[in-house]
Structures are given as C-alpha cells and as structure tokens.
Design a protein around this motif. Structure first.
Motif, PDB file in Angstrom:
ATOM      1  N   CYS A 152      -3.237   2.376  -4.287  1.00 16.26           N
ATOM      2  CA  CYS A 152      -3.948   1.179  -3.819  1.00 16.26           C
ATOM      3  C   CYS A 152      -5.194   0.906  -4.653  1.00 16.26           C
ATOM      4  O   CYS A 152      -5.544  -0.250  -4.896  1.00 16.26           O
ATOM      5  CB  CYS A 152      -4.354   1.368  -2.367  1.00 16.26           C
ATOM      6  N   CYS A 184      -7.945  -2.156  -4.539  1.00 16.86           N
ATOM      7  CA  CYS A 184      -7.650  -3.026  -3.399  1.00 16.86           C
ATOM      8  C   CYS A 184      -8.395  -2.586  -2.150  1.00 16.86           C
ATOM      9  O   CYS A 184      -8.821  -3.394  -1.349  1.00 16.86           O
ATOM     10  CB  CYS A 184      -6.146  -3.045  -3.143  1.00 16.86           C
ATOM     11  N   ILE A 185      -8.552  -1.269  -2.003  1.00 17.19           N
ATOM     12  CA  ILE A 185      -9.238  -0.770  -0.804  1.00 17.19           C
ATOM     13  C   ILE A 185     -10.588  -0.139  -1.172  1.00 17.19           C
ATOM     14  O   ILE A 185     -11.152   0.659  -0.427  1.00 17.19           O
ATOM     15  CB  ILE A 185      -8.293   0.165  -0.001  1.00 17.19           C
ATOM     16  N   SER A 200      -1.659  -3.568  -6.692  1.00 15.53           N
ATOM     17  CA  SER A 200      -1.611  -3.576  -5.220  1.00 15.53           C
ATOM     18  C   SER A 200      -0.193  -3.834  -4.724  1.00 15.53           C
ATOM     19  O   SER A 200       0.683  -4.253  -5.484  1.00 15.53           O
ATOM     20  CB  SER A 200      -2.557  -4.606  -4.595  1.00 15.53           C
ATOM     21  N   CYS A 201       0.003  -3.641  -3.420  1.00 15.92           N
ATOM     22  CA  CYS A 201       1.340  -3.800  -2.855  1.00 15.92           C
ATOM     23  C   CYS A 201       1.835  -5.236  -2.938  1.00 15.92           C
ATOM     24  O   CYS A 201       3.007  -5.503  -2.707  1.00 15.92           O
ATOM     25  CB  CYS A 201       1.366  -3.301  -1.412  1.00 15.92           C
ATOM     26  N   HIS A 240      -3.383   5.743  -0.762  1.00 15.35           N
ATOM     27  CA  HIS A 240      -4.710   5.150  -0.549  1.00 15.35           C
ATOM     28  C   HIS A 240      -5.846   6.076  -1.019  1.00 15.35           C
ATOM     29  O   HIS A 240      -6.671   5.692  -1.829  1.00 15.35           O
ATOM     30  CB  HIS A 240      -4.927   4.860   0.939  1.00 15.35           C
ATOM     31  N   HIS A 286       0.594  -4.150   5.859  1.00 14.27           N
ATOM     32  CA  HIS A 286       1.480  -4.824   4.896  1.00 14.27           C
ATOM     33  C   HIS A 286       2.912  -4.303   4.900  1.00 14.27           C
ATOM     34  O   HIS A 286       3.696  -4.597   3.990  1.00 14.27           O
ATOM     35  CB  HIS A 286       0.864  -4.804   3.489  1.00 14.27           C
ATOM     36  N   ASP A 304       0.623   0.519   8.503  1.00 16.16           N
ATOM     37  CA  ASP A 304      -0.106  -0.259   7.509  1.00 16.16           C
ATOM     38  C   ASP A 304       0.261  -1.720   7.731  1.00 16.16           C
ATOM     39  O   ASP A 304       1.440  -2.047   7.932  1.00 16.16           O
ATOM     40  CB  ASP A 304       0.289   0.170   6.091  1.00 16.16           C
ATOM     41  N   ASN A 347      -4.171  -8.871  -1.793  1.00 18.73           N
ATOM     42  CA  ASN A 347      -3.919  -9.814  -0.705  1.00 18.73           C
ATOM     43  C   ASN A 347      -5.133 -10.155   0.141  1.00 18.73           C
ATOM     44  O   ASN A 347      -5.084 -11.058   0.966  1.00 18.73           O
ATOM     45  CB  ASN A 347      -2.799  -9.263   0.191  1.00 18.73           C
TER      46      ASN A 347
HETATM   47 FE1  SF4 Z   1      -3.453  -2.036   1.764  1.00 20.20          FE
HETATM   48 FE2  SF4 Z   1      -4.145  -2.764  -0.703  1.00 20.20          FE
HETATM   49 FE3  SF4 Z   1      -2.878  -0.493  -0.340  1.00 20.20          FE
HETATM   50 FE4  SF4 Z   1      -1.627  -2.774  -0.038  1.00 20.20          FE
HETATM   51  S1  SF4 Z   1      -2.478  -1.971  -1.932  1.00 20.20           S
HETATM   52  S2  SF4 Z   1      -1.493  -1.025   1.319  1.00 20.20           S
HETATM   53  S3  SF4 Z   1      -3.245  -4.044   0.853  1.00 20.20           S
HETATM   54  S4  SF4 Z   1      -4.921  -0.999   0.429  1.00 20.20           S
END
Ligand code: SF4
Ligand code: MIC
Length: 639
Positions: free
Chosen positions: A357, A360-361, A296-297, A65, A121, A119, A378
């Motif tokens: 990440c 996404c964050i 992203s994940c 992250h 997810h 986390d 997501n």
């Molecule tokens: Fe969270 Fe996005 Fe990282 Fe997935 S990619 S863990 S949703 S910050």
C-alpha cells in the motif's frame, strides 16, 4: 420479473431473512481476506471465538499495509498473523507478494462467490464477478468461523456504460465521473451493477479499478458481469476452471439506472480533500506538481504499469518532481522486470517501491509541506498522506505519468498518440510467496509480540447513560479523522490503549484527554460520519475511551456496523437541525435506554440547554440485541 446479478448471488447465499429491500439479510461467505493493519485485531477476535479451523472455502491473510519496519512492532505482528493463519486453515500471503486486492483478483477471486474482507476496498473483487464486501475485522472473524454476514438487502443500481472511451480516457475516469455525479454518500446501502455495451471493452483489471473505488461512493459493493473477458483473464491466470458465466436476466429489475456515455468522458481529477471533488484535468491550468505516486489497489495492475512504462520510456521525470511507483503485486513486478518495462521506469528517474500500500496509507513517501501530490490511489482525505498541509489529487496512471514528466498537472491527451496495452494471454504464475495452512494445527505455535494488548470489550447497556458531548464535528468525517493511520501509528493496530491517545486528534488533539477526564461521553457528528476505511479501530478506540453513543445526521455503512459490534449506539437525529442546538461540553442524559433501544427511538435530554431531542436507531433486531448485551462478542458468548 427476472433477477439481476446481485440478486442472483444473494439468493444463492441467503441464510437468514427475506430478500426485501432495506431489511437485514444474513448471507453465507465463501471467501475471506484480511490485511495486516486490520488483520492482527481480526485474528485476535477470531481466536476469542474459539474456532479451530476456518469454515470458509478459502481464507487468505495478506501482508501489504504495515510494510515499513522502523521498529519490531510490524514484523512481530506479521509473525503473529503468519502463525495464527497457519494454525487455523488460512493461506498467508507474505510481505512482498503484493496488495491484497490485486493478488486476490489474480490468484483467488471466483465469479459468483461471496468475499468478505477486513478492508473497505474488498469490492475490487466485483471486477471478476464476485459479491465482495468490506467489513470490520470482527465481522470477518465471525465469517471465518462459519457465521453469516449481515447487510441491509441493498438497492441495486444499474450503471449503463454506453459507447466507447476516447483515447487517454480510462476506467479511473469512469469511476471519477460517478463520484462527481453521486458524491461520497451517493452509494450508501446500494450495490452498483455494471451493464451495457461499454462493459465488453473493459478488461478485468479495469473493471476492478471501477469496483475498487465504488467504496468511495459509500456503496455496499459494485459488480461486473462474468463474461468472455473474465474467462480470458482467468485462463491467463491458469484458473479457467474457476469461471462461470454471470449475467442479469433480460427482464431484471433495477432500483435505478445511471447512464454514462463513454464517448463524452474526458480525463478527470479529484481535487483535495475528497474523492468526489472532481473536475476535468483540462480545467486545471498551471498546477505545479511536487510528487507523483503510481500504484495502490486502484491502479497497479500489469496493464497500468505497462502504460506508465511506455509513457516514461525515453523521457525524464521533471526535475522538481519525485515520481514513486509501486507495482501492485509480485506477479506484476516480476513481469515488468522480465520484459524490460521496469528498466524504462528506472531510467526515467522513477523511485520504485515494494509491492504494497505504501504512500496510499502514509506508510512512507509523505510529501513536503504545502506541496501538491498527484496520486493514482482512491482517497485524498486531508492528512492521509502523512502531510496535513499537502494537497492530494487523484488521477489515472496515464495522467500521473504524463504530469510527472511535464512537472504540472497535464491532460494526457497532450502527450500524443495513445498507448495501448492488452491483458497478456498468460500471466507469470509463481505462488511461492503464498504459504499454505498446516495439515496439523497442533504442530503450530502462535507467536505473539509484546505489542499485542488485550482489546476492549463493551459492557451490558445501563438503564441510564450520562455524560458530556466531548467533541462536535462537521459532515463527512472519515475514519482517517477518527483513527488516523500513518507510518507512526499503524504499527500499533494491536495496541488500542496506545492508539486511543490519537483518536479524533486531527479534529481536536484534546479529544482523548477530554474523554479520560470525563470518564467517557459522547461524540457529535454531521452527515456520513465514519466514511472511508473499515478499520474497527475507529470504534475500538472510542470504546476504550468510554464513548457510549455517537449522535449524527447520518452514518457510513461499515463504521456504523463497527460501532454496533462494539456496543456503541449510532443515533441519528430525527430532526437534523437539532444538531445546531448542541455544543461541546453540553451534558446529556438518556434514560430507559433498554426499552428505547428495543423501540428504535431514543430521547436524549440536554441538561445544559434544557432541551430534548428525538433520535432514531435505524438498526435490525439482531443489532439492538448486540447494543443491549454489550457488542457482538458478548452476544455470541451469551449464546
Ligand atoms: Fe487501502 Fe490504499 Fe492499501 Fe488500497 S492500497 S488497501 S486503499 S491502503
Ligand atoms: C484504507 O485504505 O484506508 C485502508 C488502510 O486500507 C483501510 C483499512 C485500515 O484502516 O486498515 C480500509 O480501506 O479499510
């Protein structure tokens, strides 16, 4: 009556309680994962528990992250996590190795085992047949120390996938369809178990896209069977020995069944600012796109990246679009580098970012003001991308890549013949970015940067609790509202005093000042308060600011647990319309609190309005004790 897959795994791991729906049960945790934005705090809490070596089968600390290093804070925290992991028996995945959920699926996930991750997810692991659950850092710390993890024995919903996906319709569209039907609160205290003929045609990474985004339904987790497809995936990862078959009994019971006819699905898109705001891509005409991010994940596997590369092959990204691609792991990046796909992406004009990440964050790549960003992630909560005025739309990698070329949101079916990519028979395996724990703990010195500040601890519950309602917010308030995260704030995840200045700032920038001036008080929320992330900081910052209780119409699962772990009462209106009778700055008093908590019913008196409201405390006896003793750490210490 036989058992479904969820019940089978739960039964195998049950340590406390009875498997009765809605009752709290404690389960044994086989594996844990942390990432760096929640991990620093989780390991500080783990250290506070005084356990020398983790008691799980496998625990992994990921760095994914907080990757931008615009000052020393993130790198300092990474050093802390690396050393504390090495000392206590935890594997460490170095920055660059990839996003926790993607790497865990590739290298560590085991069907039939339980995984607890700091986390939200973490349910991505359900794609490989794990019972994988997201939780606050403190719960993960306790699990690393061998403690059980508590959940409400969930309802199990069967998602029956029938038929076959049409060309250009993807796993992402399946989960978007579920979000369209069930909304962001449709999954609370439920587990979604996938079944039906349609399952066989989905690869493990596609299944993982679906279980990943089950988090957006508010579900405890989601799980796929472990079958031949799972076996092939594990074999290709050189981990065939980890395979076990997992399927429901013929006569398994489900609390409900949702059927999705795959033949009828079309490419879908979630519009700003909620993952359940879903329409058909073809319904959006002439929406100009300024930025596209793929990764992203949710969508960053080898297959996703190969499809994108083949769409971009020989094309040029539209002149008004910035296309950003982040492959999910070093394995994926390495493979597409070796087979030339990466080169196709670069040639088309894509901007390649490291495996993490990222956008996404809001860790970089915030879009311009008032623009449209199309993303394969997501969550599209307002402001999460770092630009409050931007509109973020969620789509499949295929829709994203085609739209990046066209310059407006485009139904990928317009592109022509479908591009098919199979899961490789052999993945490229090189675990050289995974650092093993030390044989001898005393050889390792834990390095702590100056940004690590002590975390707040709750106090024993007072007989009478008084204060003002400091803020009144609406429905579906996310943890991104409560404790915003972006490139500027994420480096302070180990510094609660600093972070707390920004608590609830997107709703009202005055909130923390109000809390300080009034020596704490209360928060008033609507439905599904605290949806989204597992970040415990959304409870720790309010705790630091002296928040004693949150009044709401309903709570999201992980946030509610985080509040209780930190001694903050999550109180639910017995009569939801009472919400309308409370205003900001109303003075509230609760008396005889200990008794009320024990009874699970708390009366709150509004001194300003001369009214009394009845509030429910829908928690287990274990949680009541925590609220009385001042949170999880104090209640463990007491024992
Ligand atoms: Fe969270 Fe996005 Fe990282 Fe997935 S990619 S863990 S949703 S910050
Ligand atoms: C997210 O997607 O919101 C995060 C960032 O991964 C969070 C964790 C965090 O806030 O650090 C999550 O999903 O739990």
């Amino acid at each position: 009556m036989g058992f479904n897959i969820v019940e089978k795994i739960l039964k195998n791991h049950l340590v406390v309680g009875e498997m009765k729906k809605g009752r709290e049960i404690g389960i044994r945790i086989d594996q844990t994962l942390t990432q760096d934005s929640t991990g620093t705090m989780a390991y500080l809490q783990f250290e506070a528990l005084g356990v020398e070596k983790v008691k799980t089968k496998r625990s992994v600390a990921y760095i994914d992250h907080n990757m931008l290093q615009t000052g020393p804070e993130n790198a300092d925290d990474h050093k802390y996590i690396q050393t504390v992991a090495k000392k206590h028996g935890i594997y460490f995945s170095k920055p660059g190795n990839g996003i926790c959920h993607q790497v865990h699926l590739e290298r560590f996930g085991v069907p039939g085992e339980t995984l607890l991750g700091s986390d939200s997810h973490t349910p991505t692991g359900g794609g490989i047949g794990m019972l994988a659950i997201g939780a606050g850092g403190l719960d993960v710390a306790v699990a690393m120390g061998g403690g059980e993890y508590y959940i409400k024995c969930p309802q199990v919903i069967k998602v029956n996938l029938i038929g076959k996906l049409n060309a250009w319709v993807t796993a992402k569209d399946i989960i978007l369809e579920l979000l369209r039907r069930l909304t962001v609160k449709g999954g609370v205290n439920k587990v979604f178990e996938y079944a039906g003929d349609g399952v066989k045609a989905l690869s493990v990474p596609e299944r993982a896209t679906i279980t990943n985004m089950g988090a957006e339904l508010g579900a405890t987790t989601s799980v796929f069977p472990s079958d031949e497809v799972t076996k092939e995936f594990l074999k290709a990862q050189n981990r065939e020995d980890d395979f076990i078959e997992l399927k429901p009994d013929e006569d398994a019971f489900y609390d409900d069944v949702v059927e999705i006819n795959l033949n009828e699905l079309e490419p879908l898109i979630a519009c700003p600012h909620s993952p359940d705001n879903v329409v058909k891509v073809s319904d959006l005409k002439n929406v100009k796109v300024d930025q596209v991010t793929i990764g992203s994940c949710t969508n960053s596997s080898y297959v996703d990246m190969m499809k994108v590369a083949n769409i971009l092959d020989g094309n040029t990204v539209h002149e008004d679009v910035s296309l950003v691609i982040g492959p999910g792991s070093k394995q994926v990046l390495n493979m597409i580098a070796e087979n030339g796909a990466l080169s196709k992406m670069i040639a088309s004009g894509a901007r390649i970012i490291e495996s993490g990440c990222g956008p996404c964050i809001g860790m970089g790549q915030s879009p311009a003001n008032n623009t449209v960003s199309l993303r394969t992630i997501n969550r599209n909560f307002e402001g999460r991308c770092g630009t409050v005025s931007a509109g973020v739309y969620l789509v499949s990698p295929e829709t994203a890549a085609v739209s990046a070329i066209k310059g407006y949101i485009t139904d990928p079916r317009e592109f022509g013949e479908e591009i098919k990519v199979d899961v490789p028979k052999e993945f490229l395996i090189n675990d050289n970015l995974i650092v093993k724990p030390a044989e001898n703990a005393s050889d390792v010195e834990v390095i702590r940067g100056p940004n690590i500040k002590p975390f707040p601890l709750a106090e024993v519950l007072k007989e009478s609790v008084e204060g003002k309602v400091l803020i009144k917010v609406g429905d579906n308030i996310t943890t991104d509202h409560i404790m915003p995260s972006n490139a500027k704030l994420l480096p302070f995840r180990s510094n609660i005093p600093y972070l707390s200045d920004y608590c609830l700032a997107p709703c009202n920038p005055e909130f923390s000042k109000r809390a300080e001036e009034n020596s704490g008080g209360f928060i008033l929320g609507g439905e599904n308060y605290g949806q989204g992330s597992s970040r415990e900081h959304a409870a720790l910052a309010p705790l630091y600011l002296g928040i004693k209780a949150v009044f709401a119409k309903s709570f999201a699962r992980i946030h509610m647990a985080n509040l209780i772990n930190n001694g903050i009462m999550p109180l639910v209106f017995k009569n939801p319309s009472d919400y309308d009778n409370i205003d900001e700055f109303d003075e509230i008093i609760m008396e005889d609190t200990v008794n009320s908590v024990e009874k699970g019913e708390v009366m709150i008196k509004n001194k300003t309005k001369g009214m009394t409201y009845s509030m429910k405390l829908e928690v287990s006896d274990r949680q009541k004790e925590m609220l009385i003793k001042g949170g999880l750490i104090n209640s463990i210490r007491n024992k």
